[in-house]
Design a protein around this motif. Sequence first.
Motif, PDB file in Angstrom:
ATOM      1  N   ARG A 149       0.841  -1.216   0.000  1.00 26.19           N
ATOM      2  CA  ARG A 149       0.000   0.000   0.000  1.00 26.19           C
ATOM      3  C   ARG A 149       0.863   1.247   0.000  1.00 26.19           C
ATOM      4  N   GLU A 150       1.908   1.233   0.820  1.00 26.08           N
ATOM      5  CA  GLU A 150       2.788   2.396   0.849  1.00 26.08           C
ATOM      6  C   GLU A 150       3.485   2.588  -0.497  1.00 26.08           C
ATOM      7  N   GLU A 151       3.917   1.446  -1.116  1.00 21.00           N
ATOM      8  CA  GLU A 151       4.561   1.540  -2.429  1.00 21.00           C
ATOM      9  C   GLU A 151       3.575   2.057  -3.477  1.00 21.00           C
ATOM     10  N   ALA A 152       2.317   1.543  -3.397  1.00 21.01           N
ATOM     11  CA  ALA A 152       1.306   2.008  -4.351  1.00 21.01           C
ATOM     12  C   ALA A 152       1.019   3.497  -4.169  1.00 21.01           C
ATOM     13  N   GLU A 153       0.930   3.914  -2.897  1.00 21.63           N
ATOM     14  CA  GLU A 153       0.704   5.335  -2.638  1.00 21.63           C
ATOM     15  C   GLU A 153       1.870   6.168  -3.156  1.00 21.63           C
ATOM     16  N   ARG A 154       3.093   5.664  -2.930  1.00 24.50           N
ATOM     17  CA  ARG A 154       4.266   6.392  -3.406  1.00 24.50           C
ATOM     18  C   ARG A 154       4.282   6.467  -4.931  1.00 24.50           C
ATOM     19  N   GLU A 155       3.999   5.309  -5.572  1.00 22.64           N
ATOM     20  CA  GLU A 155       3.962   5.310  -7.035  1.00 22.64           C
ATOM     21  C   GLU A 155       2.845   6.208  -7.557  1.00 22.64           C
ATOM     22  N   LYS A 156       1.710   6.191  -6.851  1.00 21.28           N
ATOM     23  CA  LYS A 156       0.593   7.040  -7.265  1.00 21.28           C
ATOM     24  C   LYS A 156       0.975   8.513  -7.182  1.00 21.28           C
ATOM     25  N   GLU A 158       4.069   9.670  -7.245  1.00 23.93           N
ATOM     26  CA  GLU A 158       5.079   9.936  -8.272  1.00 23.93           C
ATOM     27  C   GLU A 158       4.434  10.055  -9.649  1.00 23.93           C
ATOM     28  N   LEU A 159       3.429   9.172  -9.929  1.00 27.21           N
ATOM     29  CA  LEU A 159       2.742   9.230 -11.220  1.00 27.21           C
ATOM     30  C   LEU A 159       1.974  10.540 -11.360  1.00 27.21           C
ATOM     31  N   ALA A 160       1.292  10.944 -10.259  1.00 27.34           N
ATOM     32  CA  ALA A 160       0.563  12.207 -10.309  1.00 27.34           C
ATOM     33  C   ALA A 160       1.520  13.379 -10.536  1.00 27.34           C
ATOM     34  N   LYS A 161       2.672  13.307  -9.834  1.00 27.82           N
ATOM     35  CA  LYS A 161       3.658  14.375 -10.010  1.00 27.82           C
ATOM     36  C   LYS A 161       4.208  14.369 -11.434  1.00 27.82           C
ATOM     37  N   LYS A 162       4.475  13.147 -11.960  1.00 31.37           N
ATOM     38  CA  LYS A 162       4.992  13.051 -13.326  1.00 31.37           C
ATOM     39  C   LYS A 162       3.965  13.559 -14.320  1.00 31.37           C
ATOM     40  N   GLU A 163       2.684  13.175 -14.104  1.00 32.90           N
ATOM     41  CA  GLU A 163       1.639  13.647 -15.007  1.00 32.90           C
ATOM     42  C   GLU A 163       1.523  15.161 -14.953  1.00 32.90           C
ATOM     43  N   ALA A 164       1.626  15.700 -13.736  1.00 33.64           N
ATOM     44  CA  ALA A 164       1.566  17.159 -13.612  1.00 33.64           C
ATOM     45  C   ALA A 164       2.743  17.813 -14.341  1.00 33.64           C
ATOM     46  N   ASP A 165       3.954  17.204 -14.149  1.00 30.28           N
ATOM     47  CA  ASP A 165       5.132  17.746 -14.845  1.00 30.28           C
ATOM     48  C   ASP A 165       4.990  17.612 -16.362  1.00 30.28           C
ATOM     49  N   ASP A 166       4.486  16.431 -16.807  1.00 25.87           N
ATOM     50  CA  ASP A 166       4.308  16.229 -18.243  1.00 25.87           C
ATOM     51  C   ASP A 166       3.276  17.203 -18.805  1.00 25.87           C
ATOM     52  N   LYS A 167       2.205  17.397 -18.034  1.00 26.66           N
ATOM     53  CA  LYS A 167       1.179  18.336 -18.489  1.00 26.66           C
ATOM     54  C   LYS A 167       1.725  19.749 -18.562  1.00 26.66           C
ATOM     55  N   LYS A 168       2.534  20.080 -17.558  1.00 26.00           N
ATOM     56  CA  LYS A 168       3.137  21.408 -17.562  1.00 26.00           C
ATOM     57  C   LYS A 168       4.073  21.573 -18.756  1.00 26.00           C
ATOM     58  N   LYS A 169       4.911  20.498 -18.970  1.00 28.70           N
ATOM     59  CA  LYS A 169       5.814  20.560 -20.117  1.00 28.70           C
ATOM     60  C   LYS A 169       5.050  20.597 -21.430  1.00 28.70           C
ATOM     61  N   ALA A 170       3.953  19.788 -21.492  1.00 31.00           N
ATOM     62  CA  ALA A 170       3.150  19.781 -22.714  1.00 31.00           C
ATOM     63  C   ALA A 170       2.519  21.146 -22.963  1.00 31.00           C
ATOM     64  N   ASP A 171       2.028  21.750 -21.868  1.00 31.63           N
ATOM     65  CA  ASP A 171       1.440  23.094 -22.022  1.00 31.63           C
ATOM     66  C   ASP A 171       2.496  24.093 -22.483  1.00 31.63           C
ATOM     67  N   GLU A 172       3.669  23.986 -21.849  1.00 34.23           N
ATOM     68  CA  GLU A 172       4.743  24.899 -22.255  1.00 34.23           C
ATOM     69  C   GLU A 172       5.148  24.651 -23.704  1.00 34.23           C
TER      70      GLU A 172
END
Length: 320
Positions: A149-156, A158-172
Amino acid sequence: MKPAAAGAPYRVPPEPSRLPAFLLAVAVHAVLLGFLWFGISWQSNEPVAVEAEVWDMSVQSAAAPELPPPPPPKVEPQPEPEPAPPPRPVEPPPVERPAPTPPPDINLQREKERKEQEKRELAEKKELEQKRKEEQRKQELAEQKKKEREEAEREKKELAKKEADDKKKADEKKKADKLAAEKAAKEKAAKEKAEAAKLAKIAQDELKRISGAMGTSGSAAKSTAPKADAGYVAAITAAIKSATAYGGSTTMPGNPKAVFKVEQLPTGEIMSVRLVKSSGVPEFDRAVENGIKKASPLPKKKDGTVERTLDVNFSMKDYD
């Protein structure tokens, strides 16, 4: 004793005599011994004298002379009280005798009961060990699930952060592409505008040249065009054919043919392409039209001039 005068030396008084104390102690012990003797003598009793007479009824004889009275019994001194008996010695504990050997059948029964008891104890021990292992396995499973559960939460996260970064990069990137596209569009529009102005000027100059060659009457009669240059036609055909990409079948019956009217500038730049006669295959017509546009600017004649209007004819078998 008189007190010592002031300033006189101190004298140790003489030690009193011990004789009175000794005499007093002897007198007290004598009185105590007298009391003890009086108590012992007072408790002693004199023995009771018993007299008996014997009469014989059958024989009568002269009475015997009287015997003298017995002497009084001698009073013996009362013995002193015995001292208290010594304490009774503690008897050692009785030695247990070994139990008699039971009969063989009892031994077998006891051995059987012992084995059954050992089996029960072994079974209980195994059961306790199994329960302990089960509890340990449950605990390990719970810890593993917790880690998952902790690993899933951590991956979740990290994935949310990556998606946010990707979205930010995509927007830029999208914004940058938009700015670049707008810039490129502006540059292209400016370039096209400059080229259009250049072509318009060239066309105007060419028209003036043609008008000057035909005269200044203002009414030009339709004249027949000079005989076509075979090399010029072959160069235009090869350029258009190399720029045309048709992936359809070319084995259709009747050898369909498409005819186009092409208007070009003196520089060979194509101004317009118009379909005059369709081949009946829209894909083929579009492929030839796109090939004509891609071939711009078209080749010129040997003298550097071009035909302003061209009739371009292409058949399917030309692309075999």
